[in-house]
Design an enzyme around this catalytic site. Structure first.
Site, short mmCIF file in Angstrom:
data_model
loop_
_atom_site.label_atom_id
_atom_site.label_comp_id
_atom_site.label_asym_id
_atom_site.label_seq_id
_atom_site.Cartn_x
_atom_site.Cartn_y
_atom_site.Cartn_z
N ASN A 1 -1.91 11.89 29.80
CA ASN A 1 -2.63 10.62 29.69
C ASN A 1 -3.91 10.62 30.54
O ASN A 1 -4.78 9.77 30.35
CB ASN A 1 -1.74 9.44 30.08
CG ASN A 1 -1.31 9.48 31.53
OD1 ASN A 1 -0.79 10.51 31.99
ND2 ASN A 1 -1.49 8.40 32.26
N HIS A 2 -4.03 11.58 31.45
CA HIS A 2 -5.26 11.68 32.23
C HIS A 2 -6.31 12.58 31.57
O HIS A 2 -7.41 12.72 32.11
CB HIS A 2 -4.96 12.16 33.65
CG HIS A 2 -4.47 11.05 34.53
ND1 HIS A 2 -5.29 10.30 35.33
CD2 HIS A 2 -3.23 10.54 34.68
CE1 HIS A 2 -4.58 9.38 35.96
NE2 HIS A 2 -3.32 9.50 35.59
N ASP B 1 -2.13 16.35 32.48
CA ASP B 1 -2.63 15.76 33.73
C ASP B 1 -3.14 16.83 34.70
O ASP B 1 -2.53 17.12 35.74
CB ASP B 1 -1.56 14.88 34.40
CG ASP B 1 -1.51 13.49 33.77
OD1 ASP B 1 -2.09 13.31 32.68
OD2 ASP B 1 -0.91 12.59 34.37
N ASP C 1 2.51 17.63 36.16
CA ASP C 1 1.16 17.16 36.51
C ASP C 1 0.62 17.94 37.73
O ASP C 1 1.27 17.96 38.78
CB ASP C 1 1.19 15.68 36.91
CG ASP C 1 1.78 14.79 35.84
OD1 ASP C 1 2.43 15.30 34.92
OD2 ASP C 1 1.60 13.57 35.94
#
Lengths: 244, 261
Positions: B95-96, B63, B36
């Site tokens: 997921n972002h 991410d 990330d």
């Protein structure tokens, strides 16, 4: 992140006391709450007189200044969720495990949360009911998840010989301190009832939950927990209880 | 440095290079894995400066946005490199990369401020075109991890696609699940409904059944790296907003090297 309790310190410092059974602990220091053998006229923990009114409890220094850092955990799936924080763990020590940490901050943003060392207030033995199973078994609490990421995978011994009632919560006076703002100050406790390991929720705000293989079910009052049970405290801390 | 205004064009072009939910497996001599980055465009630039010329492949594990002010630039930079040589850059979805998180963690506001009210729609289109997973040198690379409903890697290719949030439970778990080697099976995650922790037994079984060496993923804030299952599951975090280390994993031949930036 560990904190030696005064009770443990007493035990470690005095081999005689260590060798004695709990029945020989016959006077309790009124200053720090440590139990002492009759042969001692001063508290083995804080050095206070047996009369106890002049001694000052010895503060337990955190081994490492706790540093709290923001982390990502947990994240919402469909709703905003506050940032939680991370507390560093102190180097592991051989026998006793607790955490010295400050409360994790929940309100975003929290780039530099406060870190305030605490003075632990030990729970005197006299306040704890005698364990019916001193000497039985040894259990561990393994952190599956908690906002302080560095604690994940930590293995905490649960020793009923030392603490007949293993209190769990956010406050530093607990035997197991969990730095999670969603965990109540006095959240739950573990005891032995004969050979049964019992988990009791202490009317915590966010609840205690036992995983039944499908979902987490809320614990109301007290339930038996088997080795390898998965327990959730509040919303963000999950542990696995293992036995030897 | 990429200007924010360039990013919409870059992601539009990069979207055309995306090839579905599961990319073809790759085998390369020198591969760099990046966790990330969460808007850390300076770290992303450092990675390109340090590794782009001498590596065969750089895998970004998702991410790229939220939790900072330069998500637009970060996305634009990675997309520009992907366009420069699409065989050298893989941009997986995290997921972002989703409206589920962008409204709460800052990216929607950042896009609106820099590019205007309607600009976010282009980013949503880009996000839902991004792949979930790829196997590189027998390591499954994805953002979160194994899903309760996933038996084989090939299933990922058949997931509903595009999927905006995503809503498909398997796709959702690929982006949201976390490994925990002290548990068995799957247990519900504290992240919320639909997300799980995957344990040691199900991971071992999945790796064996799919002839995989391990899993390389991001998704969790760790101090650069965390190993689960004796290193078979590697978590990488490549941002510094948490105050810890930013790491990348360099796989050369059979040797895995952890590098802290």
């Amino acid at each position: 992140m560990k904190r030696l309790s005064i009770k443990h310190k007493a035990k470690q410092k005095d081999p005689d006391l260590d060798a004695d059974s709990a029945e020989t602990l016959i006077w309790t220091c009124s200053a720090c709450g440590a139990d002492n053998p009759d042969s001692k006229q001063t508290c083995v923990s804080c050095g206070g007189d047996r009369a106890g009114d002049s001694a000052t409890p010895k503060p337990i220094e955190p081994a490492v200044e706790p540093t709290i850092e923001p982390t990502e955990e947990p994240e919402p799936l469909e709703a905003p969720e506050p940032e939680k924080t991370d507390a560093e763990e102190t180097p592991p020590e051989p026998t006793i495990f607790s955490f010295d940490t400050d409360s994790a901050k929940l309100e975003p943003p929290s780039p530099e949360p406060e870190t305030t060392p605490f003075l632990p207030t030990p729970t005197p033995y006299s306040q704890a009911p005698p364990s019916p199973t001193v000497g039985h078994g040894r259990f561990y609490m393994v952190f599956v998840n908690t906002p302080a990421q560095s604690l994940i995978k930590s293995k905490v011994p649960i020793e009923f010989d030392d603490f007949p009632v293993v209190s769990i919560g956010r406050s530093p006076e607990n035997v197991v301190v969990i730095p999670d703002q969603e965990v109540s100050r006095k959240h739950a406790e573990l005891t032995m009832s004969g050979t049964r390991l019992m988990l009791k929720d202490l009317n915590s705000k966010n609840g205690t939950f036992l995983y039944n293989g499908k979902e987490f079910q809320q614990v109301h009052d007290s339930v038996e927990v088997k080795p390898n049970s998965i327990v959730k405290f509040g919303t963000g801390t999950i542990v696995r209880l293992t036995g030897e | 440095m990429i200007e924010a205004l360039e990013t919409p064009r870059l992601i539009l072009e990069a979207k055309e290079k995306m090839e579905g939910p599961l990319l073809d497996s790759r085998r390369e001599k020198r591969v760099v894995f990046v966790g990330d980055t969460h808007t850390a465009v300076d770290l992303t630039q450092t990675i390109f400066d340090k590794y782009y010329a001498d590596s065969d492949l750089i895998v970004f594990l998702g991410d790229y946005v939220d939790r900072g002010e330069t998500g637009v630039e970060n996305l634009g930079l990675i997309a520009s490199k992907l366009l420069e040589d699409p065989t050298k850059i893989i941009m997986l979805r995290g997921n972002h990369e989703s409206p589920l998180t962008n409204a709460y963690y800052g990216f929607c506001a950042e896009v609106t401020e820099k590019l205007g009210e309607t600009a976010y729609d282009q980013f949503k289109e880009f996000f839902q075109a991004m792949p979930y997973a790829v196997v590189v040198n027998s390591y499954l690379c994805l953002h979160g991890g194994l899903a309760t409903t996933l038996d084989s890697v090939s299933q990922i290719a058949d997931l509903p696609f595009p999927d905006m949030n995503p809503d498909d439970p398997t796709a959702f778990q690929l982006l949201w699940n976390d490994p925990r080697d002290m548990i068995e099976g799957f247990i519900p995650s504290v992240r919320g409904d639909g997300a799980f922790y995957y344990g040691s037994d199900v991971t071992e079984k999945f790796l064996t059944n799919n002839s995989l060496k391990g899993i390389i993923r991001g998704h969790e804030v760790v101090d650069g790296f965390r190993e689960d299952l004796g290193g078979k599951v590697m978590t990488i975090f490549t941002s510094k907003y948490h105050g810890g280390a930013a790491g990348v994993l360099v796989l050369e031949d059979e040797k895995m090297e952890k590098v802290t930036l």
